[in-house]
Design an enzyme around this catalytic site. Structure first.
Site, PDB file in Angstrom:
ATOM      1  N   ASP A 218       0.838  -1.195   0.000  1.00 38.62           N
ATOM      2  CA  ASP A 218       0.000   0.000   0.000  1.00 38.62           C
ATOM      3  C   ASP A 218       0.878   1.252   0.000  1.00 38.62           C
ATOM      4  O   ASP A 218       1.925   1.292   0.641  1.00 38.62           O
ATOM      5  CB  ASP A 218      -0.884  -0.022   1.253  1.00 38.62           C
ATOM      6  CG  ASP A 218      -1.817   1.155   1.342  1.00 38.62           C
ATOM      7  OD1 ASP A 218      -2.735   1.249   0.512  1.00 38.62           O
ATOM      8  OD2 ASP A 218      -1.617   1.995   2.239  1.00 38.62           O
ATOM      9  N   GLU A 258       1.232  -0.289  -4.966  1.00 39.19           N
ATOM     10  CA  GLU A 258       0.222   0.704  -5.311  1.00 39.19           C
ATOM     11  C   GLU A 258       0.928   2.043  -5.518  1.00 39.19           C
ATOM     12  O   GLU A 258       1.186   2.772  -4.564  1.00 39.19           O
ATOM     13  CB  GLU A 258      -0.821   0.822  -4.201  1.00 39.19           C
ATOM     14  CG  GLU A 258      -1.885   1.863  -4.493  1.00 39.19           C
ATOM     15  CD  GLU A 258      -2.420   2.529  -3.239  1.00 39.19           C
ATOM     16  OE1 GLU A 258      -3.546   3.057  -3.306  1.00 39.19           O
ATOM     17  OE2 GLU A 258      -1.727   2.552  -2.209  1.00 39.19           O
TER      18      GLU A 258
END
Length: 776
Positions: A218, A258
């Site tokens: 993330d 990401e």
């Protein structure tokens, strides 16, 4: 092939039927096992980067485990689970992205639950990818984003473990220093620190030891690299070199980051991250959504990032952020068409989102099991290694995706049309649509003929060794998710089961783990299809359990896993007595903040006031509030600046549904934890009898602000209220971490003196009297 023995569930329901185990011939039982084995898709032969990922957003580990047979049959190579770290208490999705530790176990399930999921997934050739949140820890609520939450474990409560550069927001995504060293609304971990790197290595290796096959990192672009745009810079660091280099079994892991390319500039350092891992082509999802929404499929031809090395692109029609932030704005049918384009293309690892349907741990949507979705999934798996060639045989509404000479996918969202010797790269032969439309096509000398139906995905190819499960489900239910105490019709298609051709079929069913099990005769519909209508028991809570037999010794128990249908409780939530809408204006800085509140569920539209509505109540710190006390069925809100120049949602869009205490913040409409609502109201008093100032002002500010000073008003501040007898007061509503006050005469006379820090004030009423700052 190894023999399989009776499961406990099989023994239980046979016992309930009064059937002795010895009456089932071994040959009959082995027939079912052999059939199941021949239908098992060979996902083990597919690498994760070449296959398809499904993001099961907020699903619990046990709920995912229950769906593994269907996921394998639908062609998904990998399941991406939501973050598995400890997280702050809460029911909203974003709570999972506010970690309190780096250890396995949270509301999705325990460490043992996760290990059991990984172990079971391995049997189906499915990989488990962990969404790892390594950039930051949980914050302490609004206004205290730079402080770690009290729920963070002690080992992470070390000031040296964090960056301290603009914690609350990043003003410029093209600034690599601020992007990597600043916060994103949560305490930013100092990823250059050796201890933080070692903690990451330990956690990730623990995930691997527990069965994880890869990671989605993330907010990856907020962790610095030592290559590309970061090479040789003061903020460069060896986090990725050290952490990834010390992972166990690293050569067999699938890792991607990401890296939202929203700046579309070198400052994203996408190429740098691609040297360590696969990365997201995030905004191609918007390209896809726009293309299908506008019936302009050629617009989806170009990738958002054209510079990614082959084999490093991960993309999706939508991910959890798109969905949760209400950015998708497409119908379910359009979403299927967009997925058809993505999954049929070459040189991409596609990811499908199972949208959430409830709070943390609940089962999400079942659209990933749609027949057309499954068909294009297996097309993707069968076309590994084949290049692509794009054509548009029906204008802008149909994309033809040729994959080498092995296959074609047609994604047609327009009217049906005939292919009359249309060009193709597909090898000569006769092909039937694998998606179940029944259409056949003839290819000869680089030309294809046949009919492409309207609003349909067509896939044509030879299996190439891939074993494709039947596109028709053996068991379907109408409605798909039945409601407690209501009727549900079960349809059983025996065509591809051991009960094919049976003259009689019984359904043996129960609920919630075979409670209330009973056997009923099904009604023949012809063509190997059978039907039975039942009433979902009032005591059922999770699912219906189903198996079938021919009235004798032949059973279809779904390869010893039983069939299961998810149910939902019949709950009509009460309308809250008070519904409260909050609006965070810090992103917009509107001079006026209004809310338009309406309900159009009846024959006439009800509204609190005509457009633009009513002013919202300022709570300080750019937070605004409105409380609705009516019992409207479908109350909705639109925030605006008091005229037509700015509104959220945008012009022509439906307002946000106001169902409880909710906030529009960080581009998302979400539930708002009342604990976080600023409730601090303190009063600062000033005794002017010692000074006799003609004017009494107060300057209120946040002394702990690290980027730009937060202040109620510019110097000299705001006038104080005259309470009489020389006493002046001012109510402070800001929820700042370190509020301070300076009293002055509206000009150059002040207390404390020039250059001195103001008096601190938190939750107690305070007064400056006789030269002393004390509690009143």
């Amino acid at each position: 092939m190894k023999k399989k023995f009776f499961t406990k569930k099989l023994a239980a329901f046979l016992g309930a039927l009064g059937i002795a185990f010895s009456v089932i011939p071994t040959t009959a039982f082995n027939e079912a096992v052999i059939y199941a084995a021949t239908q098992t898709p060979n996902l083990n032969n597919i690498k994760t980067k070449d296959g398809i990922i499904i993001q099961m957003h907020m699903w619990s580990f046990n709920n995912i485990k229950s769906k593994l047979p269907e996921l394998a049959a639908a062609g998904y190579k990998a399941v991406q689970v939501s973050p598995i770290q400890g997280c702050i208490r809460g029911t909203e999705w974003w709570a999972l992205y506010q970690p309190t530790n780096q250890a396995i176990g949270n509301p999705l399930g325990s460490r043992d639950d996760f290990k059991a999921l990984c172990s079971e997934a391995e049997k189906y050739g499915i990989d488990i990818i962990v969404d790892a949140v390594m950039n930051h820890m949980a914050n302490n609520g609004k206004g205290r984003e730079d402080e770690w939450s009290s729920q963070v474990v002690d080992e992470f409560k070390n000031w040296d473990y964090y960056h301290h550069v603009g914690q609350n927001s990043i003003p410029d995504y093209k600034d690599r220093y601020r992007t990597t060293q600043g916060g994103i609304g949560m305490p930013d971990l100092n990823t250059q620190h050796p201890a933080i790197q070692q903690k990451a290595i330990n956690f990730l290796n623990d995930c691997i030891a527990s069965g994880a096959d890869g990671f989605r990192f993330d907010a990856v672009k907020h962790i610095e690299t030592n290559v590309g745009e970061d090479a040789g810079k003061s903020w460069a660091g060896n986090y990725w070199t050290n952490v990834l280099g010390n992972l166990n079994n690293k050569n067999n892991l699938f890792i991607y980051g990401e890296a939202l390319d929203e700046a579309n500039s070198n400052a994203d350092n996408i190429g740098g991250y691609a040297s360590f891992m696969s990365v997201t082509d995030h905004y191609y999802g918007k390209t896809l959504r726009d293309a299908v929404r506008n019936y302009n499929l050629p617009a989806a031809q170009s990738w958002d990032i054209n510079t990614l090395p082959t084999g490093t692109r991960v993309s999706y029609v939508e991910n959890h952020d798109n969905y949760e932030h209400n950015e998708s704005n497409i119908t379910d049918e359009q979403r299927t068409f967009a997925w058809g384009i993505l999954a049929a293309r070459a040189n991409v690892t596609p990811m499908y989102l199972s949208r959430r349907t409830g709070s943390i741990g609940s089962m999400g949507t079942n659209d990933w099991n749609n027949d057309q979705v499954k068909a294009v999934n297996w097309f993707h798996n069968a076309m590994i290694g084949q290049n692509e060639y794009l054509r548009y045989p029906n204008g802008n509404t149909c994309m033809q995706i040729d994959r080498g000479t092995k296959g074609i996918a047609f994604v047609n969202e327009g009217s049906g049309f005939n292919l009359n010797n249309a060009p193709t790269n597909l090898a000569s032969g006769t092909y039937t649509d694998k998606g179940g439309s029944g259409q056949s096509y003839t290819v000869s000398g680089g030309k294809i003929s046949g009919f492409v139906p309207s609003n349909r995905i067509i896939v044509l190819y030879d299996n190439g060794g891939i074993i494709i499960p039947p596109t028709t489900k053996a068991v379907t239910c109408n409605p798909e998710t039945p409601v407690v105490s209501s009727q549900a019709t079960i349809t059983y298609d025996a065509s591809n089961t051991v009960l094919n051709g049976a003259s009689k079929v019984n359904i043996h069913w129960g609920y919630d783990g075979w409670k209330g099990a009973k056997t009923e005769s099904m009604t023949s519909l012809g063509s190997n299809k059978w039907s039975f209508t039942l009433t979902v028991p009032s005591g059922a809570t999770t699912n219906l359990d189903l198996v079938f037999n021919n009235g004798g010794s032949t059973w279809d128990n779904n390869s010893s896993t039983d069939y299961s249908i998810t149910i939902t409780a019949k709950v009509t939530p009460p309308i809250p007595a008070n519904r409260v809408a909050y609006f965070d204006n810090s992103t917009f800085n509107w001079n006026n903040v209004y809310v338009y509140v309406y309900d159009e569920s009846g024959s006439t539209v009800k509204e609190v006031a005509k457009w633009p509505g009513v002013p919202m109540n300022s709570k300080g710190n750019n937070l605004y509030e409105y409380t609705l006390t009516t019992d409207w069925t479908d109350a909705r809100v639109i925030f605006n600046n008091g005229n037509t120049s700015a509104q959220i949602p945008g012009s022509g869009q439906k307002g946000f549904a106001l169902t409880g205490i909710q906030i529009y913040q960080n581009n998302a409409w979400a539930n708002y934890d009342p604990i976080e609502i600023p409730s601090t109201k303190t009063i600062a008093y000033f005794d002017n009898s010692s000074y006799n100032w003609s004017n009494v002002y107060i300057y209120v500010y946040d002394a702990k602000s690290t980027s730009s000073i937060q202040e109620v008003a510019k110097w000299p501040g705001v006038p104080m209220k005259n309470e009489g007898n020389g006493i002046y007061s001012y109510e402070i509503t800001q929820d700042w971490a370190n509020k301070r006050v300076i009293f002055n005469n509206g000009s150059n006379t002040q207390v404390p003196g020039s250059g001195q820090e103001g008096y601190p004030i938190s939750t107690s009423n305070m007064i400056l009297q006789n030269g002393t700052w004390a509690t009143k």
